[in-house]
Design a protein around this motif. Structure first.
Motif, short mmCIF file in Angstrom:
data_model
loop_
_atom_site.label_atom_id
_atom_site.label_comp_id
_atom_site.label_asym_id
_atom_site.label_seq_id
_atom_site.Cartn_x
_atom_site.Cartn_y
_atom_site.Cartn_z
N GLN B 4 0.86 -1.17 0.00
CA GLN B 4 0.00 0.00 0.00
C GLN B 4 0.90 1.23 0.00
OE1 GLN B 4 -1.81 -0.99 3.68
NE2 GLN B 4 -3.64 -1.85 2.74
N PRO B 5 0.37 2.35 -0.49
CA PRO B 5 1.20 3.55 -0.48
C PRO B 5 1.59 3.96 0.93
CG PRO B 5 -0.82 3.88 -1.72
CD PRO B 5 -0.95 2.58 -1.04
N PHE B 6 2.75 4.48 1.08
CA PHE B 6 3.17 5.00 2.38
C PHE B 6 4.12 6.17 2.15
CE2 PHE B 6 7.58 3.80 2.85
CZ PHE B 6 7.71 2.89 1.81
N LEU B 8 7.30 7.64 2.25
CA LEU B 8 8.72 7.29 2.37
C LEU B 8 9.50 8.41 3.06
CD1 LEU B 8 11.03 5.26 1.40
CD2 LEU B 8 11.40 6.89 -0.41
N LEU B 9 9.19 9.65 2.65
CA LEU B 9 9.97 10.77 3.16
C LEU B 9 9.68 11.07 4.63
CD1 LEU B 9 9.83 13.14 0.07
CD2 LEU B 9 11.52 11.42 0.63
N LEU B 11 9.83 8.70 6.89
CA LEU B 11 10.57 7.72 7.70
C LEU B 11 11.68 8.45 8.46
CD1 LEU B 11 11.20 4.68 5.33
CD2 LEU B 11 9.72 4.73 7.32
N PRO B 12 12.06 7.90 9.64
CA PRO B 12 13.22 8.50 10.33
C PRO B 12 14.46 8.39 9.46
CG PRO B 12 12.22 6.73 11.64
CD PRO B 12 11.51 6.75 10.34
N ALA B 15 16.25 5.01 9.16
CA ALA B 15 15.50 4.01 8.40
C ALA B 15 15.50 4.36 6.92
CB ALA B 15 14.07 3.93 8.93
N ASN B 18 18.66 3.37 5.45
CA ASN B 18 18.71 1.91 5.25
C ASN B 18 17.96 1.50 3.99
OD1 ASN B 18 20.19 1.49 7.49
ND2 ASN B 18 18.59 0.51 8.70
N VAL B 19 16.78 2.10 3.80
CA VAL B 19 15.97 1.75 2.61
C VAL B 19 16.76 2.08 1.35
CG1 VAL B 19 13.91 2.36 1.28
CG2 VAL B 19 13.75 2.12 3.75
N LEU B 31 14.11 7.03 -8.57
CA LEU B 31 13.52 7.72 -7.41
C LEU B 31 13.76 9.23 -7.50
CD1 LEU B 31 12.12 7.52 -4.64
CD2 LEU B 31 14.35 7.11 -3.62
#
Lengths: 203, 296
Positions: B4-6, B8-9, B11-12, B15, B18-19, B31
């Motif tokens: 599902q959409p989330f 990204l920006l 995120l801490p 994290a 890491n992604v 991207l």
């Protein structure tokens, strides 16, 4: 019950954002570098407050830690294909919101293995996608949406500017009306004080 | 968890880093095409440490082991390949994935394409340019690439000097702006020996070395490999150089190749008999700086 001892038998009490407490084994908790840095050596007097995260999230995070207690030391990210069946079930049964909460909690608690696996799953959602697909996945506004947003913001800014200019005009008028008596008062007081001072020093 | 959409920006930072570290240069580039904000987060992936190499043959730019080829617009891509439309600087071009690690973008002018893709990738990944291996490209393009590199760094590991119609001034300027640390390859022929240029790379291949004087040779003190073709060095100059080498002034030198028609037929290094057995030649291979070389 909390204790500074590092035995795996020791249980620690964790407090969630709802104020609820629950037990976590020392061995599981030690996978958190945040815990290690803050409480491992000095111990905790009472429940450890991780009150930025709800109970469900913390339980999920520590469920993972309890499970991976006996796994070999973490040595860098593992490919998702290498995940065990248990790991896959663990991730698959989470909904989107829980997943994001788990990443945030895991990131705060600095649990490398869990954070890394979560991030790898996100990366998988992006790999091989084209720009439009990526924009959908990560919910970024498109160029058109950004343009529309900018136009709205510009309109708002223009309207705010007008209001501010009007307010400044009104304030200026009021100031000129009110300023005169105040200035006069200040000047009169100053003059009086100067005269007093001069007469005093002459004596 | 379903896809599902989330955000990204949101995120801490740890994290998010890491992604991004799990994505390859193509995915990161894709991207970066999403938005300005997405472009800004790309260096979090550690892209500053990526190795960026500009190649002449084939005309391409490599980022780690992922290659961005530059193709002519007139050759349409086969229909079964994965296609994209990407924006490099202000140009929107067709891009086709040739494999997981190779893609090609199509340009009306390939050299302009090379320059544009190079500028764009350097900015997105914000990494140092490790190597620029290109020649036979117009001097204007060559010099603008050199300008760009030297505006970001003062050293480069590997450089090929030899654009079409490069002037002596151009080449002197290149050496003033960039120090080539590991490997210098050069086919430019100076019309007049330049007063002083820095020739202190570990490995130097100079194909038209007629302009090399003993002064230049003496500046090659760091040299592990020195290869001079079409040299004008004479017996006396060679002997001077060899005496310097003998006295330990070239402590790293492992391979020396000097080809000169100005050497007499009777010339032998330091008066020793020729090392190469011309009757029954025996070749020995030695790997120097990762390259196999014949030695005698």
């Amino acid at each position: 019950m909390t204790s500074p001892a590092s035995s795996s038998e020791v249980k620690y009490l964790i407090e969630s954002s709802e104020g609820n407490t629950f037990d976590v084994s020392g061995a599981a908790l030690r996978q958190s570098n945040t815990f290690n840095a803050m409480f491992l050596n000095i111990g905790a007097d009472g429940p450890i407050p991780f009150t930025d995260y709800n109970e469900a999230t913390l339980k999920k995070v520590f469920e993972y830690c309890e499970h991976s207690v006996n796994e070999e030391n973490y040595s860098g990210p593992k490919h998702q294909d290498d995940l065990s069946k248990w790991d896959l079930n663990f991730f698959n049964e989470m909904d989107q919101k829980m997943f994001i909460d788990v990443i945030n909690a895991s990131n705060f608690l600095d649990i490398e293995r869990l954070t890394s696996y979560c991030c790898e799953r996100i990366a998988r959602m992006l790999r091989g996608k084209n720009t439009q697909e990526m924009i959908k996945v990560i919910t970024l506004p498109t160029a058109e949406e950004l343009e529309a947003k900018q136009k709205v913001e510009e309109k708002k800014a223009a309207a705010a500017k007008k209001v501010a200019e009007k307010a400044a005009e009104t304030a200026e008028k009021t100031e000129t009306l009110e300023e005169l008596p105040v200035q006069q008062l200040v000047q009169t007081t100053r003059n009086k004080l100067t005269r007093k001072y001069l007469s005093f020093s002459n004596e | 968890m379903t896809e599902q959409p989330f955000k990204l920006l949101h995120l801490p930072a740890v994290a998010l880093r890491n992604v991004l570290q799990f994505l390859n240069p193509f995915d990161l580039f894709e991207l970066s095409q999403c938005s300005q904000k997405a472009t800004y987060i790309i260096p979090l992936s550690g892209s500053r440490k990526f190795k960026l190499v500009v190649n002449a043959s084939p005309l391409s730019i490599s980022v780690n082991d992922h290659v961005f080829h530059i193709g002519y617009n007139r050759s349409p891509p086969p229909s079964w390949f994965l296609k994209r439309t990407w924006k490099f600087m202000d140009s929107t071009v067709r891009v086709v994935y040739l494999s997981r690690q190779q893609l090609i973008s199509y340009w009306d002018d390939r050299f302009v394409g090379l320059k544009t893709v190079f500028f764009h990738l350097s900015k997105i990944f914000n990494c140092a340019i490790e190597s620029a291996k290109f020649y036979s490209i117009p001097a204007v393009i060559y010099m603008s690439i050199i300008d760009f590199i030297s505006s970001r760094q003062s050293e480069i590991k590997e450089l090929f000097v030899g654009g079409e119609n490069l002037t002596d001034t151009n080449v002197t300027e290149i050496f003033e702006r960039l120090r080539v640390t590991d490997h210098l390859s050069m086919c430019h022929r100076f019309s007049m020996p330049p007063p002083s240029i820095s020739l202190n790379s570990k490995s130097m291949f100079i194909w038209n070395s007629g302009w090399i004087t003993t002064e230049h040779l003496n500046s090659m003190k760091n040299g592990i490999v020195i290869h001079l073709d079409h040299s004008t060095l004479t017996d006396d100059k060679m002997t001077l150089f060899l005496n310097d080498w003998k006295s330990g002034q070239f402590p790293n030198l492992q391979y020396l190749y000097i080809q000169s028609t100005f050497l007499s037929k009777t010339f032998t290094p330091l008066g020793l008999p020729p090392l190469q057995d011309t009757v029954n030649p025996q070749f020995h291979m030695k790997t120097i700086l990762g390259v196999e070389k014949f030695i005698y």
